[in-house]
Design a protein around this motif. Sequence first.
Motif, mmCIF file in Angstrom:
data_model
loop_
_atom_site.group_PDB
_atom_site.id
_atom_site.type_symbol
_atom_site.label_atom_id
_atom_site.label_comp_id
_atom_site.label_asym_id
_atom_site.label_seq_id
_atom_site.Cartn_x
_atom_site.Cartn_y
_atom_site.Cartn_z
ATOM 1 N N LEU A 135 0.798 -1.229 0.000
ATOM 2 C CA LEU A 135 0.000 0.000 0.000
ATOM 3 C C LEU A 135 0.832 1.281 0.000
ATOM 4 N N PRO A 136 1.912 1.385 0.784
ATOM 5 C CA PRO A 136 2.701 2.625 0.695
ATOM 6 C C PRO A 136 3.289 2.863 -0.698
ATOM 7 N N ARG A 137 3.598 1.770 -1.403
ATOM 8 C CA ARG A 137 4.237 1.906 -2.711
ATOM 9 C C ARG A 137 3.271 2.370 -3.797
ATOM 10 N N ILE A 138 1.987 2.155 -3.586
ATOM 11 C CA ILE A 138 1.003 2.564 -4.607
ATOM 12 C C ILE A 138 0.210 3.794 -4.166
ATOM 13 N N LEU A 139 0.692 4.461 -3.124
ATOM 14 C CA LEU A 139 -0.033 5.613 -2.597
ATOM 15 C C LEU A 139 -0.245 6.685 -3.658
ATOM 16 N N ASN A 140 0.733 6.844 -4.546
ATOM 17 C CA ASN A 140 0.606 7.884 -5.584
ATOM 18 C C ASN A 140 -0.310 7.447 -6.731
ATOM 19 N N GLN A 141 -0.795 6.209 -6.699
ATOM 20 C CA GLN A 141 -1.655 5.715 -7.767
ATOM 21 C C GLN A 141 -3.133 5.695 -7.388
ATOM 22 N N GLU A 197 7.818 2.446 7.883
ATOM 23 C CA GLU A 197 8.885 1.980 6.990
ATOM 24 C C GLU A 197 8.986 2.860 5.744
ATOM 25 N N ALA A 198 7.851 3.394 5.298
ATOM 26 C CA ALA A 198 7.820 4.214 4.086
ATOM 27 C C ALA A 198 8.145 5.680 4.360
#
Length: 260
Positions: A178-184, A197-198
């Motif tokens: 989820l943190p990695r796709i926050l901008n999507q 962690e993010a």
Amino acid sequence: MNFKKTLVGLTAFAVFSGAQAEETLSVAATAVPHAEILEFIQPALKENGVDLQVKVFTDYVQPNIQVDQKRMDANFFQHQPYLDEFNDGKGTNLVTVTGVHIEPFGAYSQKVDSLDALEEGATVAIPNDPTNGGRALLLLQDAGLIKLKDESKITATPRDIAENPKNLDFKELEAATLPRILNQVDLALINTNYALEAGLNPAEDALVIEGANSPYVNILVARPDNKDSEAMQKLAEALTSEDVRAFIEEKYEGAVVPAF
């Protein structure tokens, strides 16, 4: 930060308890804050006869599998509703040793600065495991965005939504992603360990966050055959010491809250 005082306190705990023959205890944990807390108490446990070995995992499934299959002695990453759901779904019999802390669950966005700013049909990402997904929906319900058919169901899914005035489009994804796709997406409901962690600060960055009275206490988990062992009880005592309380409060500044 200076943790000299708390380290002195933990050393005193170790000396008071008395040195004994060293026993190895392996614990599976997610990186933040669980592994950090475990690493903080390693020196005192070492003095107290326990060689604490911490192995970091990035998911919520393997730590339980590893303990159940006796590849690890214990784990520290989950709350009781998740453990109950896992035991029911996988046929395991893992048990709680002690509760340690709460990680208030939050909603984050890189596209809006308030929940009111979410537009019609906005995309909302939530964890795809039953308990954390339900936890996310309960938080959104408390914030007034949706209403569930059963307003207290902790394993609710998007199918359990009775009212969705903004027609929010829910995407169920692996919690760690989820943190990695926050901008999507327009909004993502993220577990605090993954948020930290993010590089997110839950106290400052979350648009809405659970209160400190959250029932989702993170727990030390073991098996029935080893939960009462001397080494496990030493670990439980160290994890719930006043020194760990001070460490959590100073290091995480409200993003993680002691539960003892």
